[in-house]
Design an enzyme around this catalytic site. Structure first.
Site, mmCIF file in Angstrom:
data_model
loop_
_atom_site.group_PDB
_atom_site.id
_atom_site.type_symbol
_atom_site.label_atom_id
_atom_site.label_comp_id
_atom_site.label_asym_id
_atom_site.label_seq_id
_atom_site.Cartn_x
_atom_site.Cartn_y
_atom_site.Cartn_z
ATOM 1 N N HIS A 72 48.967 37.528 26.488
ATOM 2 C CA HIS A 72 48.333 38.655 27.194
ATOM 3 C C HIS A 72 49.293 39.412 28.117
ATOM 4 O O HIS A 72 48.976 39.691 29.284
ATOM 5 C CB HIS A 72 47.095 38.151 27.965
ATOM 6 C CG HIS A 72 45.910 39.049 27.828
ATOM 7 N ND1 HIS A 72 45.340 39.694 28.892
ATOM 8 C CD2 HIS A 72 45.194 39.415 26.747
ATOM 9 C CE1 HIS A 72 44.309 40.422 28.476
ATOM 10 N NE2 HIS A 72 44.201 40.271 27.166
ATOM 11 N N GLU A 121 47.605 45.501 20.698
ATOM 12 C CA GLU A 121 46.201 45.822 20.994
ATOM 13 C C GLU A 121 46.054 46.936 22.024
ATOM 14 O O GLU A 121 45.006 47.572 22.087
ATOM 15 C CB GLU A 121 45.430 44.572 21.425
ATOM 16 C CG GLU A 121 45.877 43.994 22.742
ATOM 17 C CD GLU A 121 45.119 42.725 23.120
ATOM 18 O OE1 GLU A 121 44.965 41.848 22.269
ATOM 19 O OE2 GLU A 121 44.698 42.631 24.278
ATOM 20 N N ASP A 177 47.551 33.736 22.619
ATOM 21 C CA ASP A 177 47.695 35.055 23.256
ATOM 22 C C ASP A 177 48.298 34.881 24.650
ATOM 23 O O ASP A 177 47.695 34.234 25.508
ATOM 24 C CB ASP A 177 46.294 35.683 23.358
ATOM 25 C CG ASP A 177 46.328 37.140 23.784
ATOM 26 O OD1 ASP A 177 47.417 37.631 24.142
ATOM 27 O OD2 ASP A 177 45.260 37.781 23.761
ATOM 28 N N GLU A 191 40.971 39.345 13.642
ATOM 29 C CA GLU A 191 40.333 38.683 14.786
ATOM 30 C C GLU A 191 38.824 38.915 14.727
ATOM 31 O O GLU A 191 38.376 40.033 14.489
ATOM 32 C CB GLU A 191 40.893 39.259 16.091
ATOM 33 C CG GLU A 191 40.326 38.613 17.346
ATOM 34 C CD GLU A 191 40.896 39.256 18.615
ATOM 35 O OE1 GLU A 191 41.161 40.466 18.610
ATOM 36 O OE2 GLU A 191 41.079 38.538 19.615
ATOM 37 N N TRP A 232 47.376 41.560 33.770
ATOM 38 C CA TRP A 232 46.227 40.770 33.303
ATOM 39 C C TRP A 232 46.294 40.738 31.801
ATOM 40 O O TRP A 232 46.205 39.928 31.084
ATOM 41 C CB TRP A 232 44.882 41.379 33.713
ATOM 42 C CG TRP A 232 43.766 40.493 33.239
ATOM 43 C CD1 TRP A 232 43.398 39.271 33.754
ATOM 44 C CD2 TRP A 232 42.887 40.709 32.123
ATOM 45 N NE1 TRP A 232 42.357 38.740 33.029
ATOM 46 C CE2 TRP A 232 42.026 39.599 32.023
ATOM 47 C CE3 TRP A 232 42.754 41.758 31.185
ATOM 48 C CZ2 TRP A 232 41.031 39.497 31.027
ATOM 49 C CZ3 TRP A 232 41.782 41.650 30.218
ATOM 50 C CH2 TRP A 232 40.915 40.534 30.135
ATOM 51 N N GLU A 243 51.040 36.036 20.574
ATOM 52 C CA GLU A 243 50.553 37.418 20.719
ATOM 53 C C GLU A 243 50.921 38.000 22.079
ATOM 54 O O GLU A 243 50.824 37.304 23.098
ATOM 55 C CB GLU A 243 49.026 37.352 20.567
ATOM 56 C CG GLU A 243 48.280 38.623 20.850
ATOM 57 C CD GLU A 243 46.782 38.400 20.602
ATOM 58 O OE1 GLU A 243 46.415 37.561 19.749
ATOM 59 O OE2 GLU A 243 45.983 39.065 21.271
ATOM 60 N N TYR A 273 43.147 34.064 31.710
ATOM 61 C CA TYR A 273 42.688 34.843 30.564
ATOM 62 C C TYR A 273 42.213 33.937 29.421
ATOM 63 O O TYR A 273 42.868 32.953 29.080
ATOM 64 C CB TYR A 273 43.816 35.750 30.041
ATOM 65 C CG TYR A 273 43.479 36.285 28.686
ATOM 66 C CD1 TYR A 273 42.572 37.329 28.565
ATOM 67 C CD2 TYR A 273 43.966 35.689 27.530
ATOM 68 C CE1 TYR A 273 42.190 37.787 27.324
ATOM 69 C CE2 TYR A 273 43.591 36.142 26.280
ATOM 70 C CZ TYR A 273 42.704 37.189 26.196
ATOM 71 O OH TYR A 273 42.310 37.628 24.957
ATOM 72 N N ARG A 314 42.430 30.747 17.420
ATOM 73 C CA ARG A 314 43.270 31.063 18.576
ATOM 74 C C ARG A 314 42.940 30.074 19.674
ATOM 75 O O ARG A 314 41.767 29.850 19.971
ATOM 76 C CB ARG A 314 42.976 32.499 19.047
ATOM 77 C CG ARG A 314 43.919 32.970 20.118
ATOM 78 C CD ARG A 314 43.476 34.299 20.722
ATOM 79 N NE ARG A 314 42.502 34.090 21.768
ATOM 80 C CZ ARG A 314 42.059 35.058 22.581
ATOM 81 N NH1 ARG A 314 42.492 36.292 22.433
ATOM 82 N NH2 ARG A 314 41.171 34.797 23.522
ATOM 83 N N ARG A 340 48.753 44.840 15.658
ATOM 84 C CA ARG A 340 47.413 44.381 16.054
ATOM 85 C C ARG A 340 46.538 45.476 16.674
ATOM 86 O O ARG A 340 45.660 45.179 17.482
ATOM 87 C CB ARG A 340 47.539 43.231 17.044
ATOM 88 C CG ARG A 340 47.900 41.904 16.419
ATOM 89 C CD ARG A 340 47.680 40.755 17.382
ATOM 90 N NE ARG A 340 46.294 40.541 17.694
ATOM 91 C CZ ARG A 340 45.695 40.942 18.809
ATOM 92 N NH1 ARG A 340 46.347 41.596 19.728
ATOM 93 N NH2 ARG A 340 44.422 40.681 18.998
HETATM 94 C C1 GCO Z 1 42.302 39.892 22.259
HETATM 95 C C2 GCO Z 1 42.431 40.659 23.528
HETATM 96 C C3 GCO Z 1 41.157 40.895 24.241
HETATM 97 C C4 GCO Z 1 41.370 41.875 25.393
HETATM 98 C C5 GCO Z 1 40.156 42.713 25.551
HETATM 99 C C6 GCO Z 1 40.273 43.708 26.672
HETATM 100 O O1 GCO Z 1 43.301 39.374 21.830
HETATM 101 O O2 GCO Z 1 41.221 39.860 21.710
HETATM 102 O O3 GCO Z 1 43.484 40.210 24.291
HETATM 103 O O4 GCO Z 1 40.555 39.712 24.659
HETATM 104 O O5 GCO Z 1 41.649 41.207 26.575
HETATM 105 O O6 GCO Z 1 39.917 43.367 24.348
HETATM 106 O O7 GCO Z 1 39.201 44.582 26.639
HETATM 107 MG MG MG Z 2 45.048 39.768 22.852
#
Ligand code: GCO
Ligand code: MG
Length: 404
Positions: free
Chosen positions: A214, A264, A212, A341, A404, A238, A159, A147, A285
């Site tokens: 996010h 997630e 990602d 992951e 975020w 993602e 991020y 990633r 995911r």
């Molecule tokens: C990922 C996620 C994490 C989250 C985290 C928050 O793809 O692994 O985006 O990095 O930000 O799990 O607690």
């Molecule tokens: Mg993520």
């Protein structure tokens, strides 16, 4: 068999983890991960005050019944706190059942569908040269899928990238007050295709590259990014939009062939209903830890399989080795496994949670120990008590709070 003891353990060997330990009258023990990053103690209270009192005396073999009892019985269903608590019970019960059978958990889930589980690691850099070094480091560790996240010119902290203070010193993401990161979507949309171009130029066409977003984009912004990345053939994009609005993914899907991965922050199959039934995504995911455990995640994967959607269990550092182990047993067993992951834990965390799973040549295996294959060192855990830590928050450059 009966459950005779239930203990909630909070430990911080570098970051906080919440673990449920169940003990039976036969002397068997089972572990479940209940870590909810930044809101850990809410789950501790849910477990200690509302779940543990219901567990003693129950038959640990009745996993489905206990799951339904905790899920339906509370009336207030779903949500990350509830589902992390239920997940911990569910995984601890599977751990006990598999230990009672003398088998690694994956054998109870139908046995291995593959020999090993492909993992992707995290590469990140404040700029492109630093990112290229980071990809090189992951490849040297054996990863065969990566990633990629890069800093954005003009932004201090984004991020997935280690932030620095004004003097260039690294700033920890986990702080007693939330760190404020900054964000500019136009700058991100301009920069990200150049990041992919540079990584492809350096590492060639074959390396699976993931990215990602996010939850930061609007549907039309996500569609544009998906299109702009198409020449670089990403493995997936993602969390491109805040996916609790499932319909948003229709517009993204119609406009790009970049594969999409979502889930997630999801806690139940209901969060996925439109996404799966309309085939708007390619990978589900969710984490075992935030989805109510192995029992519902297995059902989700079987449902997703009918639509050619594959698994990709969430596995950041804030999922404990207990949650990771549970994921690996599922990964090995389900037919529609996609990718896992994995960025590993600190050596101290691996001492607190000694685990049978292994990472070799970019692939994981849950090991052959009975149960999920994790033992918790209670003394070492107690030597590293809870520390208040928040995830960062995000603001646009005019100060507006952004996802975020
Ligand atoms: C990922 C996620 C994490 C989250 C985290 C928050 O793809 O692994 O985006 O990095 O930000 O799990 O607690
Ligand atoms: Mg993520």
């Amino acid at each position: 068999m009966k459950i005779v003891d239930a203990q909630v353990v909070v430990t911080s060997p570098g970051r906080n983890f919440v673990t449920l330990k169940l003990t039976t009258d036969d002397g068997l023990t089972g572990l479940g991960d209940a870590t909810l990053n930044g809101r850990e103690l809410a789950v501790v209270s849910y477990l200690t005050d509302h779940v543990v009192p219901l567990l003693t005396g129950r038959d640990p073999h009745r996993i489905e019944d206990t799951w339904q009892y905790l899920y339906r019985g509370a009336y207030w269903r779903r949500g990350p706190v509830t589902m992390a608590a239920i997940a911990a019970v569910d995984v601890a019960l599977w751990d006990i059942k598999a230990k009672a059978a003398g088998l690694p958990l994956y054998q109870l889930l139908g046995g291995a569908s593959r020999d090993r589980v492909r993992a992707y690691g995290h590469a990140n850099g404040r700029d492109i040269p630093e990112l290229l070094d980071s990809v090189r480091a992951r490849l040297a560790e054996g990863y065969q899928a990566v990633r990629i996240q890069s800093g954005i010119p003009g932004l201090k902290a984004v991020y997935g990238v280690h932030s620095t203070d004004d003097d260039g010193a690294p700033v920890l993401h986990q702080q007693a007050r939330p760190l404020v990161e900054d964000w500019d979507t136009d700058a991100y949309l301009r920069h990200t295709p150049t990041v992919f171009e540079a990584v492809r130029a350096e590492f060639g066409a074959e390396l699976p590259l993931l990215h990602d977003a996010h939850h930061r984009l609007s549907p039309v912004q996500a569609a544009r990014l998906g299109r702009d990345l198409e020449p670089y053939r990403p493995f997936w994009l993602e969390d491109c939009t805040p996916a609790e609005n499932q319909e948003a993914l229709r517009l993204v899907r119609r406009n790009t062939t970049t594969p999409l991965a979502v889930g997630e922050v999801f806690n139940t199959v209901h969060d996925y209903q439109t996404l799966i039934s309309e085939q708007l995504i390619d990978y589900v995911r969710s984490a075992v830890t935030h989805f109510g455990g192995v029992t519902p995640l297995r059902k989700l994967f079987d449902y997703a399989a009918q639509f050619q959607i594959r698994s990709a269990v969430h596995g950041p550092e804030d999922i404990s080795p207990v949650g990771m182990a549970a994921a690996l047993h599922l990964d090995l067993a389900v037919h529609n496994f996609g990718i896992q992951e994995y960025s590993g834990h600190t050596p101290l965390t691996d001492e607190v949670f000694r685990h049978a799973y292994t990472f070799t040549d970019g692939h994981l295996h849950p090991g052959e120990a009975p149960g999920i294959g994790v033992e918790l060192d209670l003394d070492l855990a107690a030597a590293h008590p809870y520390e208040a830590a928040y995830l960062p928050v995000n603001r646009l450059q005019d100060g507006t709070v952004h996802d975020w």
